[in-house]
Write a protein that holds these residues in place. Structure first.
Motif, PDB file in Angstrom:
ATOM      1  N   SER A  17       0.792  -1.092   0.084  1.00  0.00           N
ATOM      2  CA  SER A  17      -0.072  -0.187   0.165  1.00  0.00           C
ATOM      3  C   SER A  17       0.690   1.243   0.176  1.00  0.00           C
ATOM      4  O   SER A  17       1.982   1.144   0.233  1.00  0.00           O
ATOM      5  CB  SER A  17      -0.850  -0.043   1.154  1.00  0.00           C
ATOM      6  N   VAL A  64      -9.150   0.492 -10.416  1.00  0.00           N
ATOM      7  CA  VAL A  64      -8.794   0.862  -9.148  1.00  0.00           C
ATOM      8  C   VAL A  64      -9.909   0.638  -8.162  1.00  0.00           C
ATOM      9  O   VAL A  64      -9.764   0.716  -7.144  1.00  0.00           O
ATOM     10  CB  VAL A  64      -7.923   2.208  -9.117  1.00  0.00           C
ATOM     11  N   ARG A  67      -9.715  -0.930  -4.494  1.00  0.00           N
ATOM     12  CA  ARG A  67      -8.336  -0.963  -4.294  1.00  0.00           C
ATOM     13  C   ARG A  67      -7.791   0.584  -3.699  1.00  0.00           C
ATOM     14  O   ARG A  67      -6.960   0.782  -2.894  1.00  0.00           O
ATOM     15  CB  ARG A  67      -7.530  -1.429  -5.173  1.00  0.00           C
ATOM     16  N   PHE A  68      -8.274   1.678  -4.339  1.00  0.00           N
ATOM     17  CA  PHE A  68      -7.807   2.944  -4.302  1.00  0.00           C
ATOM     18  C   PHE A  68      -9.249   3.522  -3.346  1.00  0.00           C
ATOM     19  O   PHE A  68     -10.274   3.486  -3.765  1.00  0.00           O
ATOM     20  CB  PHE A  68      -7.382   3.574  -5.571  1.00  0.00           C
ATOM     21  N   MET A  83      -3.760   3.800  -1.678  1.00  0.00           N
ATOM     22  CA  MET A  83      -3.670   2.643  -2.867  1.00  0.00           C
ATOM     23  C   MET A  83      -3.314   1.589  -2.158  1.00  0.00           C
ATOM     24  O   MET A  83      -2.300   1.378  -1.406  1.00  0.00           O
ATOM     25  CB  MET A  83      -2.645   3.081  -3.830  1.00  0.00           C
ATOM     26  N   ASN A  84      -4.133   0.565  -1.963  1.00  0.00           N
ATOM     27  CA  ASN A  84      -3.810  -0.520  -1.374  1.00  0.00           C
ATOM     28  C   ASN A  84      -3.929  -1.854  -2.609  1.00  0.00           C
ATOM     29  O   ASN A  84      -4.351  -1.602  -3.757  1.00  0.00           O
ATOM     30  CB  ASN A  84      -5.037  -1.278  -0.538  1.00  0.00           C
ATOM     31  N   SER A  85      -3.411  -3.165  -2.234  1.00  0.00           N
ATOM     32  CA  SER A  85      -3.225  -4.017  -3.269  1.00  0.00           C
ATOM     33  C   SER A  85      -2.606  -3.677  -4.442  1.00  0.00           C
ATOM     34  O   SER A  85      -3.137  -4.049  -5.628  1.00  0.00           O
ATOM     35  CB  SER A  85      -4.781  -4.755  -3.389  1.00  0.00           C
ATOM     36  N   LEU A  86      -1.523  -2.812  -4.444  1.00  0.00           N
ATOM     37  CA  LEU A  86      -0.876  -2.375  -5.786  1.00  0.00           C
ATOM     38  C   LEU A  86      -0.581  -3.626  -6.536  1.00  0.00           C
ATOM     39  O   LEU A  86      -0.111  -4.499  -6.146  1.00  0.00           O
ATOM     40  CB  LEU A  86       0.129  -1.473  -5.300  1.00  0.00           C
ATOM     41  N   LYS A  87      -0.522  -3.218  -7.846  1.00  0.00           N
ATOM     42  CA  LYS A  87      -0.129  -4.207  -8.839  1.00  0.00           C
ATOM     43  C   LYS A  87       0.907  -3.538  -9.734  1.00  0.00           C
ATOM     44  O   LYS A  87       1.058  -2.455  -9.732  1.00  0.00           O
ATOM     45  CB  LYS A  87      -1.365  -4.554  -9.811  1.00  0.00           C
ATOM     46  N   ASP A  90      -0.098  -0.696 -11.802  1.00  0.00           N
ATOM     47  CA  ASP A  90      -0.293   0.728 -11.285  1.00  0.00           C
ATOM     48  C   ASP A  90       1.013   1.537 -11.371  1.00  0.00           C
ATOM     49  O   ASP A  90       0.790   2.901 -11.114  1.00  0.00           O
ATOM     50  CB  ASP A  90      -0.795   0.469  -9.818  1.00  0.00           C
TER      51      ASP A  90
END
Length: 119
Positions: A17, A64, A67-68, A83-87, A90
Motif C-alpha cells: 500500500s 482501481v 483498491r484505491f 492505494m492498496n493491493s498495488l499491482k 499501477d
C-alpha cells in the motif's frame, strides 16, 4: 488558481500500500474538484479518481475500484489517494489536478510523484 505539490510515491512490492498526498495552496481549495491522474510508460496520461469540492462524491476508473480511495481534508487543503493491493500495472507517475467547480477542465497540475510496483 492553486499550486499543487504531490508526495508519497515510492517503490513497493505487489500487494503493498501507499498513500499519496497533494497539498494545495490558496484559500479556495474547497471550491475545487480534485482529481488524480497517472502517466504510465508508453501510455497517455489517464484519469484515476476524483472527488467533488465538498468531498461528497467520488469517481474511480474500474481498474482501481475497491483498491484505491480518494479523500480530502479541506481544513488542511490536502487531497489523498490511498492505494492498496498495488499491482505492477499501477506503476506510473501520479499527478493531482484541480478543477474549479464551475469549470469543465482541470487547469492546475502538480509536478507528479513516481509510483513503482515490482512483481
Amino acid at each position: 488558481q492553486v499550486q499543487l505539490v504531490e508526495s508519497g510515491g515510492g517503490l513497493v512490492q505487489a500487494g503493498a500500500s501507499l498513500r499519496l498526498s497533494c497539498a494545495a495552496s490558496g484559500r479556495t481549495f474547497n471550491s475545487y474538484t480534485m482529481g488524480w491522474f497517472r502517466h504510465a510508460p508508453g501510455k497517455e496520461r489517464a484519469f484515476v479518481a476524483s472527488i467533488t469540492a465538498s468531498g461528497g462524491t467520488t469517481y474511480y476508473i474500474d481498474s482501481v475500484k475497491g483498491r484505491f480511495t480518494i479523500s480530502r481534508d479541506n481544513a488542511k487543503n490536502t487531497v489523498y489517494l490511498q492505494m492498496n493491493s498495488l499491482k505492477p500495472e499501477d506503476t506510473a507517475v501520479y499527478y493531482c489536478a484541480a478543477r474549479y467547480y464551475l469549470s469543465s477542465q482541470y487547469k492546475d497540475w502538480g509536478q507528479g510523484t513516481q509510483v513503482t510496483v515490482s512483481s
